[in-house]
Enzyme design. Structure first.
Site, PDB file in Angstrom:
ATOM      1  N   HIS A  10       0.824  -1.213   0.000  1.00 19.56           N
ATOM      2  CA  HIS A  10       0.000   0.000   0.000  1.00 19.56           C
ATOM      3  C   HIS A  10       0.858   1.262   0.000  1.00 19.56           C
ATOM      4  O   HIS A  10       2.006   1.274   0.455  1.00 19.56           O
ATOM      5  CB  HIS A  10      -0.944   0.012   1.211  1.00 19.56           C
ATOM      6  CG  HIS A  10      -0.237   0.132   2.527  1.00 19.56           C
ATOM      7  ND1 HIS A  10       0.243   1.331   3.009  1.00 19.56           N
ATOM      8  CD2 HIS A  10       0.069  -0.793   3.465  1.00 19.56           C
ATOM      9  CE1 HIS A  10       0.814   1.140   4.186  1.00 19.56           C
ATOM     10  NE2 HIS A  10       0.726  -0.149   4.482  1.00 19.56           N
ATOM     11  N   GLU A  88      -1.512  -6.455   7.892  1.00 16.37           N
ATOM     12  CA  GLU A  88      -0.158  -6.169   8.356  1.00 16.37           C
ATOM     13  C   GLU A  88       0.151  -6.960   9.617  1.00 16.37           C
ATOM     14  O   GLU A  88      -0.763  -7.420  10.319  1.00 16.37           O
ATOM     15  CB  GLU A  88      -0.027  -4.660   8.619  1.00 16.37           C
ATOM     16  CG  GLU A  88       1.313  -4.172   9.157  1.00 16.37           C
ATOM     17  CD  GLU A  88       2.493  -4.513   8.258  1.00 16.37           C
ATOM     18  OE1 GLU A  88       2.790  -5.715   8.119  1.00 16.37           O
ATOM     19  OE2 GLU A  88       3.127  -3.587   7.729  1.00 16.37           O
TER      20      GLU A  88
END
Length: 211
Positions: A10, A88
């Protein structure tokens, strides 16, 4: 004929900019992060790939990155699968803390161990090994079969969840993966062989710009 796997970290998030441990917290992209995602999408559009399916995490920064990329490649309505397995690494008690404040509280050496060791988790959180233990099985059961059927698969996720994948795909040692930094918004294009190993890898951008 096996297919293509594209991995993208990202774009820069608000908390990247503020030097905070993010983990499973859910900030959005900065203006720079939006620009990075658009640049990655433009690179994929120029590359000429059309995807069959996309995967992302349940966190907004990865989903926003994916949306911007899909707009750039002209596939805004592509089938998209969101799963917590691609989130994450969970930084536990460090989540939301400024990295400098964490060093002041626990000491620079301890924080470095938590961030850069392979198998030592921060309090209440995950190590890189723990992250891989949820990412890799998901890849094997959900993503890889599509690639081996010849599909073109896009994965927009996070620094550590993607490092867990790259470690195996690129056959990196523990030391190698700990030294690996993935730049935000830069697509990595893998062509896989029928036995699921890597035939070729192409990076569509500059990997030196990792946050």
């Amino acid at each position: 004929m096996s297919g293509t796997l594209v991995l993208v970290r990202h774009g820069q998030s608000d908390w990247n900019l503020k030097n905070l441990f993010t983990g499973w917290k859910d900030p959005d992209l900065t203006e720079l992060g939006i620009q990075e995602a658009n640049t990655g999408g433009a690179a994929l559009a120029e590359y000429g790939i059309k995807f069959d399916v996309a995967y992302t995490s349940v966190l907004v920064r990865a989903q926003h990155t994916l949306k911007l990329i899909l707009d750039k490649v002209g596939q805004p309505d592509l089938l998209t699968i969101r799963d917590q397995a691609l989130n994450e690494r969970d930084y536990g008690d460090l989540s939301g803390l400024n990295k400098d404040d964490a060093r002041a509280k626990w000491g620079e050496e301890q924080v470095h161990i938590w961030r850069r060791s392979y198998d030592v988790p921060p309090p209440g959180g995950e190590s890189l090994r723990d992250t891989g233990a949820r990412v890799w099985p998901y890849y094997l059961t959900e993503i890889l079969p599509r690639v081996l059927r010849g599909e073109k698969v896009l994965v927009a996720a996070h620094g550590n969840s993607l490092r867990s994948l790259v470690m195996v795909l690129d056959k990196l040692s523990r030391e190698g993966v700990l030294a690996l930094n993935l730049a935000t918004g830069v697509p990595m294009v893998y062509k896989l062989k029928a036995d699921s190993t890597v035939a070729s890898k192409e990076v569509l951008g500059d990997m030196s710009g990792a946050h």
